[in-house]
Design an enzyme around this catalytic site. Structure first.
Site, PDB file in Angstrom:
ATOM      1  N   TRP A   1     161.447 -62.066 -18.463  1.00 25.82           N
ATOM      2  CA  TRP A   1     161.266 -61.159 -19.598  1.00 25.82           C
ATOM      3  C   TRP A   1     160.067 -61.555 -20.447  1.00 25.82           C
ATOM      4  O   TRP A   1     160.007 -61.275 -21.643  1.00 25.82           O
ATOM      5  CB  TRP A   1     162.533 -61.027 -20.429  1.00 25.82           C
ATOM      6  CG  TRP A   1     163.072 -62.282 -21.043  1.00 25.82           C
ATOM      7  CD1 TRP A   1     162.662 -62.862 -22.201  1.00 25.82           C
ATOM      8  CD2 TRP A   1     164.156 -63.083 -20.550  1.00 25.82           C
ATOM      9  NE1 TRP A   1     163.404 -63.989 -22.447  1.00 25.82           N
ATOM     10  CE2 TRP A   1     164.335 -64.139 -21.465  1.00 25.82           C
ATOM     11  CE3 TRP A   1     164.977 -63.005 -19.428  1.00 25.82           C
ATOM     12  CZ2 TRP A   1     165.319 -65.117 -21.265  1.00 25.82           C
ATOM     13  CZ3 TRP A   1     165.941 -63.979 -19.248  1.00 25.82           C
ATOM     14  CH2 TRP A   1     166.097 -65.011 -20.159  1.00 25.82           C
TER      15      TRP A   1
HETATM   16  S1  SF4 Z   1     159.954 -69.105 -19.075  1.00 28.14           S
HETATM   17 FE1  SF4 Z   1     158.453 -68.027 -17.799  1.00 28.14          FE
HETATM   18  S2  SF4 Z   1     159.580 -67.335 -15.965  1.00 28.14           S
HETATM   19 FE2  SF4 Z   1     161.087 -67.886 -17.535  1.00 28.14          FE
HETATM   20  S3  SF4 Z   1     161.539 -65.934 -18.566  1.00 28.14           S
HETATM   21 FE3  SF4 Z   1     159.946 -66.949 -19.754  1.00 28.14          FE
HETATM   22  S4  SF4 Z   1     157.986 -66.144 -18.933  1.00 28.14           S
HETATM   23 FE4  SF4 Z   1     159.625 -65.636 -17.444  1.00 28.14          FE
END
Ligand code: SF4
Ligand code: SF4
Length: 106
Positions: free
Chosen positions: A47
């Site tokens: 997200w």
């Molecule tokens: S940490 Fe990275 S992979 Fe995990 S939800 Fe957030 S942007 Fe997406």
């Protein structure tokens, strides 16, 4: 849009037990592949919180901007400073803008 990992930069967090991007991902999506490089294992569940992007110590992760914010191909790359974060925004024409903000980290 899921984060994109530059395999030439990712060092797998030097083989520590749990890579930093894996530690911070609230969806438990980041992991290391057989090549010891990080990737997002379920891109449709990402997200765009950008936690993994910000925590990577070698700047290996970039965020592709979702279409609601920019065209496909536009990207955001963070650079963490001591008390600041600088976002580099690159649009589809290669135009670069940078935005620096103070962080709440003391
Ligand atoms: S940490 Fe990275 S992979 Fe995990 S939800 Fe957030 S942007 Fe997406
Ligand atoms: S935090 Fe960066 S260097 Fe560490 S495993 Fe993730 S992408 Fe690779």
């Amino acid at each position: 849009m899921a984060p994109k990992v530059d395999f030439t930069k990712c060092d797998g967090c030097k083989a520590q037990d749990e890579p930093l991007c894996e530690q911070v991902c609230p969806g438990n999506l980041m992991t290391l592949g057989e090549n010891s490089k990080a990737y997002c294992r379920e891109t449709s569940d990402c997200w765009d919180c950008m936690s993994c992007t910000k925590v990577c110590p070698v700047g290996a992760i970039e965020t592709r901007m979702p279409y609601q914010l920019g065209y496909h191909g536009a990207k955001l790359i963070p650079l963490m400073g001591t008390n600041t974060i600088t976002w580099t925004c690159i649009d589809i024409n290669g135009n670069v803008e940078r935005f620096r903000f103070k962080t709440r980290i003391d």
